[in-house]
Design a protein around this motif. Sequence first.
Motif, PDB file in Angstrom:
ATOM      1  N   GLY A   1      35.742  48.328  29.771  1.00  0.00           N
ATOM      2  CA  GLY A   1      36.232  48.166  31.143  1.00  0.00           C
ATOM      3  C   GLY A   1      37.718  47.893  31.153  1.00  0.00           C
ATOM      4  N   GLY A   2      38.150  47.056  30.234  1.00  0.00           N
ATOM      5  CA  GLY A   2      39.576  46.722  30.164  1.00  0.00           C
ATOM      6  C   GLY A   2      40.411  47.936  29.826  1.00  0.00           C
ATOM      7  N   TRP A   3      39.866  48.770  28.933  1.00  0.00           N
ATOM      8  CA  TRP A   3      40.590  49.987  28.552  1.00  0.00           C
ATOM      9  C   TRP A   3      40.758  50.902  29.755  1.00  0.00           C
ATOM     10  N   TRP A   4      39.651  51.041  30.482  1.00  0.00           N
ATOM     11  CA  TRP A   4      39.682  51.872  31.690  1.00  0.00           C
ATOM     12  C   TRP A   4      40.671  51.290  32.702  1.00  0.00           C
ATOM     13  N   MET A   5      40.627  49.936  32.822  1.00  0.00           N
ATOM     14  CA  MET A   5      41.486  49.271  33.796  1.00  0.00           C
ATOM     15  C   MET A   5      42.951  49.438  33.423  1.00  0.00           C
ATOM     16  N   SER A   6      43.240  49.225  32.135  1.00  0.00           N
ATOM     17  CA  SER A   6      44.647  49.310  31.736  1.00  0.00           C
ATOM     18  C   SER A   6      45.136  50.746  31.851  1.00  0.00           C
ATOM     19  N   ARG A   7      44.223  51.705  31.624  1.00  0.00           N
ATOM     20  CA  ARG A   7      44.637  53.094  31.773  1.00  0.00           C
ATOM     21  C   ARG A   7      44.952  53.375  33.236  1.00  0.00           C
ATOM     22  N   ASN A   8      44.079  52.899  34.137  1.00  0.00           N
ATOM     23  CA  ASN A   8      44.314  53.105  35.556  1.00  0.00           C
ATOM     24  C   ASN A   8      45.589  52.424  36.015  1.00  0.00           C
ATOM     25  N   ALA A   9      45.825  51.224  35.460  1.00  0.00           N
ATOM     26  CA  ALA A   9      47.009  50.478  35.893  1.00  0.00           C
ATOM     27  C   ALA A   9      48.282  51.158  35.425  1.00  0.00           C
ATOM     28  N   THR A  10      48.227  51.794  34.229  1.00  0.00           N
ATOM     29  CA  THR A  10      49.462  52.384  33.717  1.00  0.00           C
ATOM     30  C   THR A  10      49.597  53.854  34.100  1.00  0.00           C
ATOM     31  N   ALA A  11      48.531  54.438  34.674  1.00  0.00           N
ATOM     32  CA  ALA A  11      48.604  55.867  35.025  1.00  0.00           C
ATOM     33  C   ALA A  11      49.757  56.190  35.982  1.00  0.00           C
ATOM     34  N   PRO A  12      49.946  55.400  37.065  1.00  0.00           N
ATOM     35  CA  PRO A  12      51.069  55.735  37.959  1.00  0.00           C
ATOM     36  C   PRO A  12      52.419  55.650  37.254  1.00  0.00           C
ATOM     37  N   ILE A  13      52.524  54.742  36.280  1.00  0.00           N
ATOM     38  CA  ILE A  13      53.800  54.627  35.555  1.00  0.00           C
ATOM     39  C   ILE A  13      54.044  55.910  34.778  1.00  0.00           C
ATOM     40  N   THR A  14      52.985  56.391  34.122  1.00  0.00           N
ATOM     41  CA  THR A  14      53.112  57.629  33.364  1.00  0.00           C
ATOM     42  C   THR A  14      53.524  58.765  34.298  1.00  0.00           C
ATOM     43  N   LYS A  15      52.877  58.804  35.469  1.00  0.00           N
ATOM     44  CA  LYS A  15      53.169  59.885  36.414  1.00  0.00           C
ATOM     45  C   LYS A  15      54.620  59.799  36.880  1.00  0.00           C
TER      46      LYS A  15
ATOM     47  N   MET B   1      59.627  61.006  43.805  1.00  0.00           N
ATOM     48  CA  MET B   1      58.357  60.514  43.320  1.00  0.00           C
ATOM     49  C   MET B   1      57.382  60.409  44.475  1.00  0.00           C
ATOM     50  N   ASN B   2      56.184  60.875  44.220  1.00  0.00           N
ATOM     51  CA  ASN B   2      55.154  60.782  45.242  1.00  0.00           C
ATOM     52  C   ASN B   2      54.541  59.386  45.176  1.00  0.00           C
ATOM     53  N   LEU B   3      54.739  58.593  46.225  1.00  0.00           N
ATOM     54  CA  LEU B   3      54.307  57.190  46.181  1.00  0.00           C
ATOM     55  C   LEU B   3      53.025  56.979  46.965  1.00  0.00           C
ATOM     56  N   GLU B   4      52.340  58.071  47.256  1.00  0.00           N
ATOM     57  CA  GLU B   4      51.104  57.946  48.014  1.00  0.00           C
ATOM     58  C   GLU B   4      50.045  57.293  47.136  1.00  0.00           C
ATOM     59  N   GLY B   5      49.430  56.239  47.636  1.00  0.00           N
ATOM     60  CA  GLY B   5      48.333  55.609  46.908  1.00  0.00           C
ATOM     61  C   GLY B   5      48.767  54.852  45.666  1.00  0.00           C
ATOM     62  N   VAL B   6      50.058  54.601  45.525  1.00  0.00           N
ATOM     63  CA  VAL B   6      50.533  53.842  44.368  1.00  0.00           C
ATOM     64  C   VAL B   6      50.583  52.368  44.762  1.00  0.00           C
ATOM     65  N   ASP B   7      50.241  51.487  43.813  1.00  0.00           N
ATOM     66  CA  ASP B   7      50.206  50.053  44.113  1.00  0.00           C
ATOM     67  C   ASP B   7      51.568  49.557  44.556  1.00  0.00           C
ATOM     68  N   SER B   8      51.541  48.457  45.300  1.00  0.00           N
ATOM     69  CA  SER B   8      52.767  48.048  45.982  1.00  0.00           C
ATOM     70  C   SER B   8      53.897  47.723  45.013  1.00  0.00           C
ATOM     71  N   GLU B   9      53.555  47.085  43.857  1.00  0.00           N
ATOM     72  CA  GLU B   9      54.621  46.733  42.921  1.00  0.00           C
ATOM     73  C   GLU B   9      55.331  47.988  42.429  1.00  0.00           C
ATOM     74  N   LEU B  10      54.510  48.996  42.087  1.00  0.00           N
ATOM     75  CA  LEU B  10      55.085  50.221  41.551  1.00  0.00           C
ATOM     76  C   LEU B  10      55.744  51.026  42.645  1.00  0.00           C
TER      77      LEU B  10
END
Lengths: 217, 541
Positions: free
Chosen positions: B255-269, B286-295
Amino acid sequence: MRILVVEDDPILLDSVAQSLREAGYAVDEANNGSDGFFKANTWDYDAILLDWMLPEMNGIELLRKLRIKKSTPVLLLTARDAVSDRVIGLDQGADDYLVKPYSLIELLARVRSIIRRSAGHGTNQVAVGPLVIDLGSKTITSDGIPIVLTAREFAILELLALHRNKVVSRTTIYDHIFDEDDDSLSNLVDVHVSNLRKKIGKELIETRRGQGYILHG
Amino acid sequence: MANIFRSLRWRLQLWHATILFLVISGMVGVLSWEISRSHWDTIDEELVSAARLLEGSLRLVPQPILDSLSQDLAMPPGPRLPPDFGDLDRRPQRPRRFDPPGRRDFGPESEIIETKPIESDATVDWDEAFGSYSVPESAKEWEAKLMIPDSLPRQIGRPGNQLYFVIWRIDNSILKQSALQHPVPNPTNEIRNQLRLNRYVAIQRGPYREVLVKGPHASLICVGRRISFEADRIWARQLFLAFAGAITFGLGLAGGWWMSRNATAPITKMSETASKISANNLSNRMNLEGVDSELSDLGMVLNSMLDRLDQAFEQQKQFTADASHELRTPLAGLLATTELALAKDRTPEEYRKHLQYCFINATRMQKLVEGLLVLARLDHQDGSANLEPIALMPILENCVQATELIASEKQIQVHLHPISEKVLGNANQLERVFTNLIENAIRYNRQGGQVWIESKMLGSSIAISVRDNGLGIESSDQAKIMNRFFRVEAARTHSGNGYGLGLSIAKRIVDLHHGELRVESELGAGSTFTAILPAYLESTN
């Protein structure tokens, strides 16, 4: 051949106009966009030399409005040399594009080329019966023998040759060989045509009474 | 490898795994402790209830009989063991199979003492235990009563796990004992002391569990049994718990792996988008649609930076295009007029005209090049260079003088109001500013117009305004008027002399003086250009 030059720089306007006149064209001048549009829309010019950056109405806008009604050949003269600018200019209806600074010789060649092409001719040599008219060097030969014509006579023959086998009215001839500053009498056309007949042979130019002249070839 | 440890994703995963491990192992530890304790408590309670039965029987036996019960009498068939087990120490220690909590070393074999406080309502259902009770007559019969009855619920003693017991008198002599499965040492004083406070004391001796309770007449009852069956069961449960914990940990890691991947995916994009943006292609955002507020905050900062960069590049492009246009036009005129003049023989008048054209165009180009050079130099100058206290009046007088000629051509009056203040500035540059402003005020004025030059103190600054009652500027053009090469329509039509650089130069100079150039204008009524400059105040210096 009558040409309109639209250019806001007075020195350039004067130089180009004089150079065209010396090449045997009748030249009208306009130093801003709206004046240029008015003239271009009113007369049937053989070609229009148009600057892009103009006060009151820029060249592209003028071109767009002109193309609604007329297909007069237009040579765009401008300092804008970017490829995108050339594309815009040509796509908006210009027939050719020349970037400032340009050589007057090239300018004249391009003017000849757009006039010729608009009349549907591929080369400068136009053959009518025994006559060969060279639009570039402004010379004419009949069965290989050179004939000397005045500038006005040549202009009338050139007009008739470019529209051969079609009736060209006296008014059209008048409009195309005299510029706006000329206030010659309209029967001057008849005088020039009669002189022309004497030089190239009577049977080539036929008079259609009440309609105009026609060159058979 | 260094990359992995510098990766945010790996670090997130590492933190996550550590926290997960601590939480799960803590949970498993607490749970297994609870399970084993509840098991031991149940076993102890069973043993205590058996001891209570013995205690009840003991209470019924009259004192003389109790005293007369000899050790011999009490010995049932089975292995006889000496009452003292001093030699126990020398025997090899058995491996310990389990370590229940709350233990206390008591001797070589007595590993655990568990205690329970005395409860007042600790009762035993005697009727059930002794359904048919008759008073015995002989000591032998009495003694026979001192047994753990078979009617005790069967779950206590499983086959092979029979209960055994020992009853001691106050002097540690054995009153009675059952067949023992292992030697039971005499109770120590410490156990007796503890029994004063507690209901019972539980002792773990190897695979045996024993419970000691107080009996009547200061006797001590010990009941015990082998508990290897229960110990195995507890062990199995603990193993199962550990296994479940490991599985939970594994699932948590995934779960953590999945979570960390999801959390870092927008950064990669975002970094992919950023890598696509180059000097030639600044239009990508940069397309900021649906990206978390910090990012998305970071993305917005980057996007606005790109906007500014794009704008700067666009301005630079526009400047180059404009400059080339402005240079090409006089150059085209110059070339055309010379080519025409040289085409054939001309009259001297014609030559003069063409030379005049050449001169005009060359002058235009010279002015333009000079303007561009001034701008380039000003662009590379940083502020506060060569700023010194200078009096404004002489500068303004020079400017008025320099523009006298063009003013007189249009019969324009220039009114210069006396100014006594000094400013911090560069005299040459300020002269250029005001000459420009006055020239504009004259050039874009009507025949016989007026120009006023006035000053006003604004706190520690001084505002010098050049006001005219000339043509004025359209409000849509006012914002653009200081842009390089921008010329209002009127300027293009009425004057062949401007290049659209004068005001940008003036603005740049005023900016370098830490000042501000403002424009107010009304079409047809006139314009006011105001330069606000830091005043030089004598008192402060």
